[in-house]
Design an enzyme around this catalytic site. Structure first.
Site, PDB file in Angstrom:
ATOM      1  N   SER B  47      99.571  25.359 166.058  1.00 42.59           N
ATOM      2  CA  SER B  47     100.393  25.565 167.259  1.00 42.59           C
ATOM      3  C   SER B  47     101.862  25.801 166.905  1.00 42.59           C
ATOM      4  CB  SER B  47     100.247  24.379 168.208  1.00 42.59           C
ATOM      5  OG  SER B  47     100.664  23.182 167.578  1.00 42.59           O
ATOM      6  N   CYS B  77      91.804  24.019 171.133  1.00 43.51           N
ATOM      7  CA  CYS B  77      92.557  23.291 170.106  1.00 43.51           C
ATOM      8  C   CYS B  77      94.061  23.611 170.153  1.00 43.51           C
ATOM      9  CB  CYS B  77      91.949  23.547 168.738  1.00 43.51           C
ATOM     10  SG  CYS B  77      92.424  22.311 167.520  1.00 43.51           S
ATOM     11  N   HIS B 170      86.284  23.371 169.300  1.00 42.50           N
ATOM     12  CA  HIS B 170      86.150  24.812 169.071  1.00 42.50           C
ATOM     13  C   HIS B 170      84.788  25.335 169.496  1.00 42.50           C
ATOM     14  CE1 HIS B 170      89.902  25.128 166.821  1.00 42.50           C
ATOM     15  NE2 HIS B 170      89.591  23.951 166.305  1.00 42.50           N
ATOM     16  N   GLU B 172      84.005  28.216 170.066  1.00 42.93           N
ATOM     17  CA  GLU B 172      83.781  29.498 169.376  1.00 42.93           C
ATOM     18  C   GLU B 172      83.108  29.306 168.022  1.00 42.93           C
ATOM     19  OE1 GLU B 172      86.604  27.959 169.804  1.00 42.93           O
ATOM     20  OE2 GLU B 172      87.947  28.153 168.082  1.00 42.93           O
TER      21      GLU B 172
END
Lengths: 295, 191
Positions: B47, B77, B170, B172
């Protein structure tokens, strides 16, 4: 190889998060903060940057614990640290210290001239260097969760990283064109497990992220690595051996994020100050080439 | 067309997961890439890096405007850290569009990363859900209008506020995740 076990997915998961980013070598907390402020996705804690290891000689070992701890406390991004090739004990110590990634690195003096670490036995993920696809697949077979090119660390010269990136991509492409029976011969030639050779032939890529390292000194060098198929870039001596590390570090981060945009690369390349001096790699003897280490 | 913020992080994994749900995606690296999108993904990654690059490339304000206008968003996240109205450990700036407070790296360093079974609420129609947590943040406060869709023990790990779907894990990285399926539904309903 079980790429679907929870342990392996979590290791590769962290490598996935580092994609499109820059991992910077740092030797103390102050450098680590400069790296984080510039937008590094992770830092590599080490005692001396590769250019100094090269200049000073002597045995290069895992960094001191206090140094690594100081760096871990200074930043909120992941912290990696290097152990010597085959030095299982250094790796265990780094795992106990809870570093986020271990680099089993040719930049340090090898501890074992035949074997690398059996990395499946560890919970901490490992990154390993390679010069070609065979070497990459051997390291993955041993449990590496990320592969990087070796390049020629501490040289400030991108030529070896380019050679290694091109070799890996060329061999990957070639495997996708082979018939099943030819993959057996390819496995023999690459000195890599057939199972992995078959996986790569089917998918056309490595089963773990593929990063570049070794000799990156400018935003353009970093962008070149991305253009040649690297998914992220490690920068060692190139930042803290330059005139204005903070500026150069931020510029390399921008170049990796916008590698497809020449205008953005132009902007990132302005007003950088002097770069590291660098070496003519072709004048190094085989013994002086760090990339020859590892098997 | 779903845009995936591609300044850094696991944007390729997100594009792959979207493709498996039949959604076409593109990479968002500049403000003009936000035009004409039907959905947006804020991926995992670092981030701190993303914040710097959002600022450097003038993406912060256009992103806030697109999300405020109701564009369906999936944030995972680092994505939930970007959206949160408050970020702790350490405190850092954010877009402030999701009424939660998050604590970064709240479970510890990489050795605490894990694949965990989650508890789902009635809001998410799936019998079981796994979560891949990588140096994950923790939601430490849930504000008004934010529904909790899944928890890990006591911790909310998947929340929804209007068109924003946000996870501390996550989806994904899980095969055929129901979370990505839910986001695909949100995108299709909107467009």
């Amino acid at each position: 190889m079980n790429f679907t076990s929870p342990e392996f997915r979590v290791k590769v998961g962290l490598a996935e998060m580092l994609k499109g980013g820059v991992i910077m070598d740092v030797t103390d907390a102050a450098q680590a903060r400069i790296a984080e402020d510039a937008g590094a996705v992770a830092v590599m804690a080490l005692e001396r940057v590769p250019a100094d290891i090269r200049a000073e000689g002597g045995v290069a070992r895992m960094a001191s614990i206090e140094k690594i701890e100081e760096i871990m406390q200074a930043v909120s991004i992941p912290v990696m640290a290097k152990c010597r090739i085959g030095h299982v004990a250094e790796a265990r110590i780094l795992e106990a210290l809870q570093v986020d990634f271990v680099d089993e690195s040719e930049v340090l003096t090898p501890a074992d001239e035949e074997n690398h670490i059996w990395k499946h036995d560890f919970r901490v993920p490992f990154v390993c260097g390679c010069r070609n696809l065979g070497e990459a697949l051997r390291r993955i077979a041993e449990g590496a969760a990320m592969i990087r090119t070796k390049g020629e660390a501490g040289s400030g010269n991108i030529v070896e990283a380019v050679r290694h990136l091109r070799a890996v991509q060329r061999e990957l492409r070639r495997l996708t064109t082979l018939a099943p029976e030819e993959l057996v011969a390819a496995s023999k030639e690459l000195q890599a497990p057939l199972e992995l050779v078959q996986w790569v032939a089917t998918h056309g890529k490595l089963p773990v992220p593929n990063f570049a390292a070794g000799g990156v000194a400018t935003p353009a060098d970093a962008a070149l690595c991305m253009m040649l198929g690297a998914e992220s870039v490690f920068v060692g001596s190139g930042i803290f051996k330059s005139e204005d590390p903070a500026r150069r570090a931020a510029a390399i981060v921008k170049a990796v994020a916008q590698w497809q945009d020449p205008e953005a690369l132009l902007e990132a390349s302005r007003h950088l100050g002097g770069g590291m001096r660098g070496l003519d790699v072709s004048r190094l003897t085989p013994e002086e080439m760090l990339s020859r280490r590892g098997w | 067309m779903v845009g995936v913020l591609a300044l850094q992080g696991d944007f390729s994994a997100h594009r792959q997961a979207l493709a498996e749900r039949g959604l076409v995606s593109c990479e968002v690296r500049k403000p003009q890439h936000l035009e004409g999108l039907t959905g947006l993904v804020l991926p995992g990654g670092e981030s701190t890096t993303m914040l710097k690059l959002l600022d450097a490339f003038g993406l912060q304000q256009p992103l806030v405007e697109a999300i405020t206008a109701g564009l369906p968003v999936l944030a995972t996240c680092a994505g939930i850290i970007l959206l949160a109205e408050e970020v702790r450990h350490p405190s850092q700036p954010s877009l402030g569009l999701l009424r939660v407070a998050v604590e970064r790296n709240a479970y510890g360093r990489q050795l605490a990363s894990t694949v965990a079974q989650l508890q789902v609420t009635d809001e998410l129609p799936t019998p079981s859900l796994e979560g891949v947590f990588i140096r994950a943040p923790r939601v430490v406060r849930v504000g008004e209008g934010v529904k909790v869709l899944a928890t890990r023990g006591e911790d909310p790990v998947l929340v929804r506020q209007g068109a924003i779907l946000a996870a501390t894990f996550h989806p994904e990285l899980s095969p055929a995740s129901p979370v990505v399926a839910l986001f695909a539904d949100m995108v299709r309903r909107k467009s």
